[in-house]
Design a protein around this motif. Structure first.
Motif, PDB file in Angstrom:
ATOM      1  N   LEU A 160      14.702  28.488 -55.390  1.00 22.66           N
ATOM      2  CA  LEU A 160      14.301  29.383 -54.305  1.00 22.66           C
ATOM      3  C   LEU A 160      14.670  28.878 -52.917  1.00 22.66           C
ATOM      4  O   LEU A 160      14.880  29.669 -52.001  1.00 22.66           O
ATOM      5  CB  LEU A 160      12.787  29.615 -54.374  1.00 22.66           C
ATOM      6  CG  LEU A 160      12.291  30.192 -55.708  1.00 22.66           C
ATOM      7  CD1 LEU A 160      10.772  30.243 -55.741  1.00 22.66           C
ATOM      8  CD2 LEU A 160      12.894  31.554 -55.974  1.00 22.66           C
ATOM      9  N   LEU A 161      14.716  27.537 -52.765  1.00 23.28           N
ATOM     10  CA  LEU A 161      15.070  26.951 -51.467  1.00 23.28           C
ATOM     11  C   LEU A 161      16.268  26.034 -51.628  1.00 23.28           C
ATOM     12  O   LEU A 161      16.325  25.240 -52.571  1.00 23.28           O
ATOM     13  CB  LEU A 161      13.904  26.128 -50.903  1.00 23.28           C
ATOM     14  CG  LEU A 161      12.714  26.884 -50.326  1.00 23.28           C
ATOM     15  CD1 LEU A 161      11.690  25.899 -49.785  1.00 23.28           C
ATOM     16  CD2 LEU A 161      13.137  27.837 -49.230  1.00 23.28           C
ATOM     17  N   ASN A 162      17.185  26.127 -50.697  1.00 21.09           N
ATOM     18  CA  ASN A 162      18.353  25.242 -50.709  1.00 21.09           C
ATOM     19  C   ASN A 162      17.987  23.966 -49.960  1.00 21.09           C
ATOM     20  O   ASN A 162      17.964  23.939 -48.735  1.00 21.09           O
ATOM     21  CB  ASN A 162      19.550  25.934 -50.051  1.00 21.09           C
ATOM     22  CG  ASN A 162      20.800  25.080 -50.129  1.00 21.09           C
ATOM     23  OD1 ASN A 162      20.883  24.168 -50.943  1.00 21.09           O
ATOM     24  ND2 ASN A 162      21.761  25.376 -49.281  1.00 21.09           N
ATOM     25  N   CYS A 163      17.672  22.934 -50.704  1.00 20.90           N
ATOM     26  CA  CYS A 163      17.181  21.685 -50.117  1.00 20.90           C
ATOM     27  C   CYS A 163      18.303  20.646 -50.106  1.00 20.90           C
ATOM     28  O   CYS A 163      18.834  20.293 -51.157  1.00 20.90           O
ATOM     29  CB  CYS A 163      15.994  21.195 -50.957  1.00 20.90           C
ATOM     30  SG  CYS A 163      15.071  19.878 -50.208  1.00 20.90           S
ATOM     31  N   LEU A 164      18.663  20.174 -48.936  1.00 24.94           N
ATOM     32  CA  LEU A 164      19.727  19.183 -48.817  1.00 24.94           C
ATOM     33  C   LEU A 164      19.307  17.851 -49.430  1.00 24.94           C
ATOM     34  O   LEU A 164      18.112  17.533 -49.502  1.00 24.94           O
ATOM     35  CB  LEU A 164      20.080  18.974 -47.340  1.00 24.94           C
ATOM     36  CG  LEU A 164      20.645  20.193 -46.609  1.00 24.94           C
ATOM     37  CD1 LEU A 164      20.818  19.883 -45.136  1.00 24.94           C
ATOM     38  CD2 LEU A 164      21.969  20.629 -47.227  1.00 24.94           C
ATOM     39  N   LYS A 165      20.268  17.072 -49.838  1.00 23.68           N
ATOM     40  CA  LYS A 165      20.002  15.765 -50.419  1.00 23.68           C
ATOM     41  C   LYS A 165      19.221  14.905 -49.419  1.00 23.68           C
ATOM     42  O   LYS A 165      19.522  14.885 -48.231  1.00 23.68           O
ATOM     43  CB  LYS A 165      21.320  15.068 -50.774  1.00 23.68           C
ATOM     44  CG  LYS A 165      21.130  13.785 -51.538  1.00 23.68           C
ATOM     45  CD  LYS A 165      22.461  13.186 -51.963  1.00 23.68           C
ATOM     46  CE  LYS A 165      22.232  11.900 -52.731  1.00 23.68           C
ATOM     47  NZ  LYS A 165      23.505  11.286 -53.160  1.00 23.68           N
ATOM     48  N   GLY A 166      18.192  14.224 -49.921  1.00 21.81           N
ATOM     49  CA  GLY A 166      17.349  13.398 -49.068  1.00 21.81           C
ATOM     50  C   GLY A 166      16.101  14.107 -48.591  1.00 21.81           C
ATOM     51  O   GLY A 166      15.252  13.504 -47.936  1.00 21.81           O
ATOM     52  N   TYR A 167      15.991  15.398 -48.894  1.00 19.61           N
ATOM     53  CA  TYR A 167      14.817  16.177 -48.518  1.00 19.61           C
ATOM     54  C   TYR A 167      14.096  16.677 -49.769  1.00 19.61           C
ATOM     55  O   TYR A 167      14.650  16.652 -50.872  1.00 19.61           O
ATOM     56  CB  TYR A 167      15.205  17.357 -47.618  1.00 19.61           C
ATOM     57  CG  TYR A 167      15.618  16.911 -46.240  1.00 19.61           C
ATOM     58  CD1 TYR A 167      14.695  16.854 -45.203  1.00 19.61           C
ATOM     59  CD2 TYR A 167      16.929  16.520 -45.984  1.00 19.61           C
ATOM     60  CE1 TYR A 167      15.072  16.418 -43.934  1.00 19.61           C
ATOM     61  CE2 TYR A 167      17.313  16.087 -44.721  1.00 19.61           C
ATOM     62  CZ  TYR A 167      16.381  16.042 -43.706  1.00 19.61           C
ATOM     63  OH  TYR A 167      16.755  15.614 -42.468  1.00 19.61           O
ATOM     64  N   GLU A 168      12.861  17.132 -49.588  1.00 21.96           N
ATOM     65  CA  GLU A 168      12.042  17.598 -50.691  1.00 21.96           C
ATOM     66  C   GLU A 168      11.412  18.934 -50.333  1.00 21.96           C
ATOM     67  O   GLU A 168      11.374  19.320 -49.166  1.00 21.96           O
ATOM     68  CB  GLU A 168      10.914  16.581 -50.986  1.00 21.96           C
ATOM     69  CG  GLU A 168      11.427  15.211 -51.343  1.00 21.96           C
ATOM     70  CD  GLU A 168      10.315  14.185 -51.536  1.00 21.96           C
ATOM     71  OE1 GLU A 168       9.118  14.531 -51.380  1.00 21.96           O
ATOM     72  OE2 GLU A 168      10.650  13.036 -51.847  1.00 21.96           O
ATOM     73  N   HIS A 194      15.860  37.981 -58.428  1.00 22.60           N
ATOM     74  CA  HIS A 194      17.216  37.865 -58.973  1.00 22.60           C
ATOM     75  C   HIS A 194      17.665  36.410 -59.154  1.00 22.60           C
ATOM     76  O   HIS A 194      18.547  36.125 -59.951  1.00 22.60           O
ATOM     77  CB  HIS A 194      18.213  38.618 -58.076  1.00 22.60           C
ATOM     78  CG  HIS A 194      18.392  37.975 -56.723  1.00 22.60           C
ATOM     79  ND1 HIS A 194      17.469  38.125 -55.696  1.00 22.60           N
ATOM     80  CD2 HIS A 194      19.373  37.176 -56.235  1.00 22.60           C
ATOM     81  CE1 HIS A 194      17.880  37.458 -54.633  1.00 22.60           C
ATOM     82  NE2 HIS A 194      19.040  36.868 -54.932  1.00 22.60           N
ATOM     83  N   LYS A 195      17.047  35.488 -58.446  1.00 20.09           N
ATOM     84  CA  LYS A 195      17.419  34.070 -58.547  1.00 20.09           C
ATOM     85  C   LYS A 195      16.836  33.401 -59.798  1.00 20.09           C
ATOM     86  O   LYS A 195      17.329  32.353 -60.220  1.00 20.09           O
ATOM     87  CB  LYS A 195      16.933  33.300 -57.317  1.00 20.09           C
ATOM     88  CG  LYS A 195      17.558  33.743 -56.010  1.00 20.09           C
ATOM     89  CD  LYS A 195      16.997  32.933 -54.855  1.00 20.09           C
ATOM     90  CE  LYS A 195      17.587  33.351 -53.528  1.00 20.09           C
ATOM     91  NZ  LYS A 195      17.017  32.582 -52.398  1.00 20.09           N
ATOM     92  N   ILE A 196      15.777  33.974 -60.349  1.00 22.81           N
ATOM     93  CA  ILE A 196      15.057  33.295 -61.435  1.00 22.81           C
ATOM     94  C   ILE A 196      14.915  34.118 -62.709  1.00 22.81           C
ATOM     95  O   ILE A 196      14.481  33.605 -63.737  1.00 22.81           O
ATOM     96  CB  ILE A 196      13.649  32.876 -60.964  1.00 22.81           C
ATOM     97  CG1 ILE A 196      12.786  34.094 -60.636  1.00 22.81           C
ATOM     98  CG2 ILE A 196      13.741  31.931 -59.767  1.00 22.81           C
ATOM     99  CD1 ILE A 196      11.327  33.776 -60.374  1.00 22.81           C
ATOM    100  N   SER A 197      15.299  35.393 -62.671  1.00 26.19           N
ATOM    101  CA  SER A 197      14.968  36.317 -63.759  1.00 26.19           C
ATOM    102  C   SER A 197      15.635  35.997 -65.091  1.00 26.19           C
ATOM    103  O   SER A 197      15.087  36.327 -66.141  1.00 26.19           O
ATOM    104  CB  SER A 197      15.297  37.752 -63.341  1.00 26.19           C
ATOM    105  OG  SER A 197      16.676  37.872 -63.036  1.00 26.19           O
TER     106      SER A 197
END
Length: 201
Positions: A61-69, A31-34
């Motif tokens: 798909l992943l909630n990545c905070l600023k400064g992370y990869e 549902h996140k990408i369809s």
């Protein structure tokens, strides 16, 4: 409307781009990408799935905070299943890299050192090169490299298949790496090592 043909096999979803390239994801994330149009983009020799603005599939798909990869653990950037993705720092992501094209030994950080007629093992952490030693055999140099990665990279290292680890190599490498403990992603190793040394003193 999406330009991707989707199919499913159990908990895994597959998306087929118009050019025939196939990517994977978790079925429950469909549902996140369809409803997005996806395209293939090549960066540094690896393909990523991106939207029309250049945003990568894994960022949906992943909630990545600023400064992370987001790191693809297996290095397969077309596998966007949750089991292959992890959030990490840039330094941790750099630890999980494919072998460089100019490598001639087949193992990162291991090379023949002609002046000593031995194999040399090294690792690089945060742009700091750590010399792990010179070894008579290629296998011993690979073992040393693995130990160095375990000391400094922890779960983020790309390990080679090696046999039993001789205690003398483990001791040699751990003593070299402990001087750089502040750069380690696995400082717990040094706590364990200190206890081992104390117990065997």
């Amino acid at each position: 409307m999406s330009n991707v043909v989707y199919s499913f096999d159990g908990s895994v979803g597959y998306g087929k781009l118009p050019n025939g390239m196939v990517f994977r994801f978790d079925r429950d994330a469909f549902h996140k990408i369809s409803n997005v149009k996806w395209y293939a983009s090549c960066e540094s020799g690896r393909f990523y799935i991106i939207d029309c603005r250049g945003r990568k599939l894994h960022s949906y798909l992943l909630n990545c905070l600023k400064g992370y990869e987001v790191d693809h653990i297996s290095l397969d950037t077309l596998d966007n299943c949750s089991s292959n993705l992890r959030i990490c720092t840039h330094q941790q992501n750099q630890m999980n890299q494919p072998i460089q094209k100019n490598n001639t030994s087949g193992v990162s950080g291991v090379s023949w050192y002609a002046p000593r007629n031995k194999f040399r093992a090294r690792i690089k952490v945060n742009q700091k090169e750590i010399h792990l030693g010179y070894f008579d055999t290629f296998d011993d140099a690979v073992i040393a490299r693995n130990i160095g990665m375990r000391c400094m990279f922890g779960a983020y290292g790309r390990y080679d298949n090696v046999g039993k680890i001789p205690l003398w190599i483990e001791k040699l490498v751990a003593e070299k790496c402990i001087r750089f403990v502040e750069l380690s992603q696995n400082s717990a190793f040094f706590d364990f090592w200190a206890l081992e040394v104390a117990a065997n003193a």
